[in-house]
Motif scaffolding. Structure first.
Motif, mmCIF file in Angstrom:
data_model
loop_
_atom_site.group_PDB
_atom_site.id
_atom_site.type_symbol
_atom_site.label_atom_id
_atom_site.label_comp_id
_atom_site.label_asym_id
_atom_site.label_seq_id
_atom_site.Cartn_x
_atom_site.Cartn_y
_atom_site.Cartn_z
ATOM 1 N N GLU A 160 0.836 -1.212 0.000
ATOM 2 C CA GLU A 160 0.000 0.000 0.000
ATOM 3 C C GLU A 160 0.861 1.248 0.000
ATOM 4 N N GLY A 161 1.968 1.228 0.722
ATOM 5 C CA GLY A 161 2.857 2.376 0.729
ATOM 6 C C GLY A 161 3.421 2.681 -0.643
ATOM 7 N N SER A 164 0.610 4.331 -2.641
ATOM 8 C CA SER A 164 0.404 5.707 -2.200
ATOM 9 C C SER A 164 1.554 6.611 -2.627
ATOM 10 N N SER A 165 2.766 6.078 -2.601
ATOM 11 C CA SER A 165 3.934 6.868 -2.962
ATOM 12 C C SER A 165 3.866 7.383 -4.394
ATOM 13 N N GLU A 167 1.215 7.828 -6.199
ATOM 14 C CA GLU A 167 0.136 8.806 -6.322
ATOM 15 C C GLU A 167 0.548 10.166 -5.792
ATOM 16 N N THR A 168 1.374 10.163 -4.757
ATOM 17 C CA THR A 168 1.796 11.415 -4.134
ATOM 18 C C THR A 168 3.026 12.015 -4.802
ATOM 19 N N ALA A 211 -0.179 2.181 -9.256
ATOM 20 C CA ALA A 211 -0.900 2.063 -7.985
ATOM 21 C C ALA A 211 -1.917 0.927 -8.038
ATOM 22 N N ARG A 215 -2.064 -2.351 -5.530
ATOM 23 C CA ARG A 215 -3.264 -2.628 -4.716
ATOM 24 C C ARG A 215 -3.877 -3.980 -5.072
#
Length: 288
Positions: A160-161, A164-165, A167-168, A211, A215
């Motif tokens: 998940e990290g 998220s990484s 996406e950010t 991502a 996921r």
């Protein structure tokens, strides 16, 4: 020719080699590729070899079918070897998401249907190994054997990290952390074909696809489910793999009765990109 012009020509040649595949030996034809339609997207299937048992290769997250090119020639001696782009990757970039591991398993079976193969020896590396295991649980009758390279049979908390990484922070921020997990320090220092190809794949990736893949991988649910299938299984670990370590790979083998476990010396996570000769030899021996 000036040094600047030479540099431009070298740069263009490198870019073309990445776009078209690995640098090829003189006289070696490119793999035959064709587009196939799956349930909700199109993809590319590459083939080497025209006769013999079918072998299907499933690539790692963030790459594409070309990560198998360094071993396809060796495996195609007496076999038909196929590799395809997993949804969200390569020619299948932008396919519908989010998706699940069950969706990727259906894609694998759909590729077999599209190429007219009833049973195949399936080989998966990393994310590809998760896909192969999920498909084997769902449709074991389509498998002649299963080879699991640098993979896992359970999801990591880090998945998940990583989703998220991207996406950010975007794709460029994934390069260093990905390549240091995938290759040895020596290979990164040399910056050879495999490293350059992997870097290019990450940089050109789509954050939405990246991502979505992480996921999907979070939903991997196969541990303990391969034990009763009776499939001949090879579990191939890299001694220098800091991601799916030899301990993790040995655990997979211990949960599959009769599985063969091998550890390749000096080999990191992206086995085919740094030590293809060892991978090709181990697979050829297993598939004999």
């Amino acid at each position: 020719m000036t040094s600047l012009a030479e540099a431009r020509v070298r740069g263009l040649a490198q870019r073309l080699s990445l776009d078209l595949g690995w640098p090829r030996r003189l006289g070696r034809p490119p793999a035959h590729t064709h587009r196939v339609r799956l349930t909700d997207h199109d993809t590319i299937v590459a083939q080497r070899g025209d006769t013999g048992p079918a072998v299907l290769l499933v690539h790692a997250l963030g790459l594409d079918w070309r990560m198998w090119e360094p071993v396809m020639d060796a495996l195609a001696d007496g076999r038909r070897v196929f590799a395809y782009d997993v949804r969200g990757h390569g020619a299948a970039a932008g396919s519908p998401s989010p998706y699940t591991m069950a969706d990727t398993a259906r894609d694998l079976i759909g590729v077999l249907d599209a190429i007219g193969v009833q049973r195949a020896h399936v080989v998966g590396l990393s994310f590809g190994g998760g896909i192969a295991q999920t498909a084997a649980v769902a449709a074991p009758e389509r498998f002649a054997s299963l080879s699991l390279l640098a993979t896992t049979d359970f999801p990591f908390d880090a998945f998940e990290g990583r989703a998220s990484s991207v996406e950010t922070d975007g794709m460029a921020a994934q390069v260093a952390q990905s390549l240091t997990r995938w290759f040895t320090a020596d290979a990164l220092a040399v910056n050879g074909d495999g490293v350059r190809y992997a870097r290019e794949r990450v940089l050109s990736g789509n954050p939405v696809d990246w991502a979505a893949a992480w996921r999907a991988f979070k939903g991997l649910d196969v541990q303990g489910k391969l034990a009763g299938l009776g499939l001949p299984t090879l579990v191939l670990a890299g001694a220098a793999d800091v991601s799916t370590t030899p301990e993790i790979m040995r655990g997979i083998a211990s949960r599959i009765p009769g599985a063969r476990y091998r550890k390749l010396p000096g080999t990191p996570h992206m086995q085919t990109l740094e030590r293809p000769e060892l991978v090709a030899a181990a697979l050829a021996e297993f598939l004999t």
